[in-house]
Scaffold this motif. Sequence first.
Motif, mmCIF file in Angstrom:
data_model
loop_
_atom_site.group_PDB
_atom_site.id
_atom_site.type_symbol
_atom_site.label_atom_id
_atom_site.label_comp_id
_atom_site.label_asym_id
_atom_site.label_seq_id
_atom_site.Cartn_x
_atom_site.Cartn_y
_atom_site.Cartn_z
ATOM 1 N N CYS A 172 0.833 -1.201 0.000
ATOM 2 C CA CYS A 172 0.000 0.000 0.000
ATOM 3 C C CYS A 172 0.872 1.257 0.000
ATOM 4 N N ILE A 173 1.850 1.312 0.909
ATOM 5 C CA ILE A 173 2.744 2.471 0.994
ATOM 6 C C ILE A 173 3.575 2.599 -0.282
ATOM 7 N N SER A 174 4.080 1.478 -0.785
ATOM 8 C CA SER A 174 4.893 1.513 -2.004
ATOM 9 C C SER A 174 4.098 2.039 -3.192
ATOM 10 N N THR A 175 2.860 1.573 -3.331
ATOM 11 C CA THR A 175 2.013 2.041 -4.429
ATOM 12 C C THR A 175 1.731 3.532 -4.305
ATOM 13 N N LEU A 176 1.485 3.983 -3.080
ATOM 14 C CA LEU A 176 1.249 5.411 -2.862
ATOM 15 C C LEU A 176 2.470 6.244 -3.241
ATOM 16 N N LEU A 177 3.659 5.786 -2.843
ATOM 17 C CA LEU A 177 4.878 6.514 -3.177
ATOM 18 C C LEU A 177 5.088 6.602 -4.687
ATOM 19 N N ILE A 178 4.866 5.487 -5.373
ATOM 20 C CA ILE A 178 5.072 5.462 -6.825
ATOM 21 C C ILE A 178 4.094 6.389 -7.535
ATOM 22 N N LEU A 179 2.817 6.329 -7.139
ATOM 23 C CA LEU A 179 1.800 7.115 -7.828
ATOM 24 C C LEU A 179 1.858 8.595 -7.467
ATOM 25 N N VAL A 180 2.232 8.913 -6.234
ATOM 26 C CA VAL A 180 2.267 10.315 -5.806
ATOM 27 C C VAL A 180 3.480 11.034 -6.381
ATOM 28 N N THR A 181 4.644 10.388 -6.340
ATOM 29 C CA THR A 181 5.862 11.054 -6.811
ATOM 30 C C THR A 181 5.919 11.113 -8.329
ATOM 31 N N GLY A 182 5.505 10.034 -9.014
ATOM 32 C CA GLY A 182 5.560 10.018 -10.466
ATOM 33 C C GLY A 182 6.969 10.142 -11.006
ATOM 34 N N ASN A 183 7.941 9.632 -10.239
ATOM 35 C CA ASN A 183 9.347 9.741 -10.625
ATOM 36 C C ASN A 183 9.908 8.341 -10.820
ATOM 37 N N LEU A 184 10.543 8.099 -11.963
ATOM 38 C CA LEU A 184 11.034 6.756 -12.277
ATOM 39 C C LEU A 184 12.188 6.355 -11.374
ATOM 40 N N HIS A 185 13.053 7.305 -10.986
ATOM 41 C CA HIS A 185 14.156 6.985 -10.075
ATOM 42 C C HIS A 185 13.612 6.462 -8.738
ATOM 43 N N ILE A 186 12.654 7.198 -8.188
ATOM 44 C CA ILE A 186 12.068 6.779 -6.915
ATOM 45 C C ILE A 186 11.322 5.460 -7.076
ATOM 46 N N THR A 187 10.684 5.279 -8.221
ATOM 47 C CA THR A 187 9.971 4.025 -8.474
ATOM 48 C C THR A 187 10.916 2.837 -8.441
ATOM 49 N N PHE A 188 12.097 2.976 -9.071
ATOM 50 C CA PHE A 188 13.086 1.899 -9.054
ATOM 51 C C PHE A 188 13.534 1.585 -7.625
#
Length: 229
Positions: A172-188
């Motif tokens: 849940c937290i990981s999905t929120l971080l990925i969708l909120v930031t919208g940054n590929l570096h942070i997603t990786f």
Amino acid sequence: MWVTKLLRSFVYALEGLKYTVITQRNMRIHFLIALAVLFFALYLPISKLEVLVVFITIILVLFAELINTAVEAVVDMVTEEYHPLAKIAKDVAAGAVLLTAGLAVIVGISVFYPYLDKLFIRLTAGTSYPANIGLAVIIVFDFFLTLLLKGWCHRVEKHTWEPSMTSSISLCISTLLILVTGNLHITFLVLLLLMMLVGMRLRYQPRRLSVVIGGILGIFVATIGLQLL
């Protein structure tokens, strides 16, 4: 005839590949990832040199897994009892696979990152979400929903279906971080930490289905929650 011997050598080699794919889970994973990478290599406009580098890297990973399987088979043939040297042999062979897999990750990121970044920006364009107290509400909601489902599964004696709280909150937290930031570096980085966490949970959790269900629940709650913000 030398032609017959040559054909037999090909047959033996294919038998070795077949045995490794059938008996080794890691080899099956490597093959699936390799197929996905080759598909992207054909779809994306990467250069011939980049394709060659990707292909060589894939072969190195598969080669290392074949050597690892051969070492394990030889060690098991020599001794079925625990021996420090046998453990060293297996660990070193597994280390070779780990190094080549790490190399493959580095090569894959280097080759595909520019194209993935453009694709990621295109997919997330216009879908930014505000980082406010609503995110905390989503996480708390996921916690209570997971707890409620765990209690219900325990009550109806469906223990194998109980969602893992750790997996649910983490996804849940990981999905929120990925969708909120919208940054590929942070997603990786988030995906890397997530893979490490889920890998540990799957290794030490006797009920793996619980981990999977918890993860799916966390992703679902985060995705729907953001849509409602």
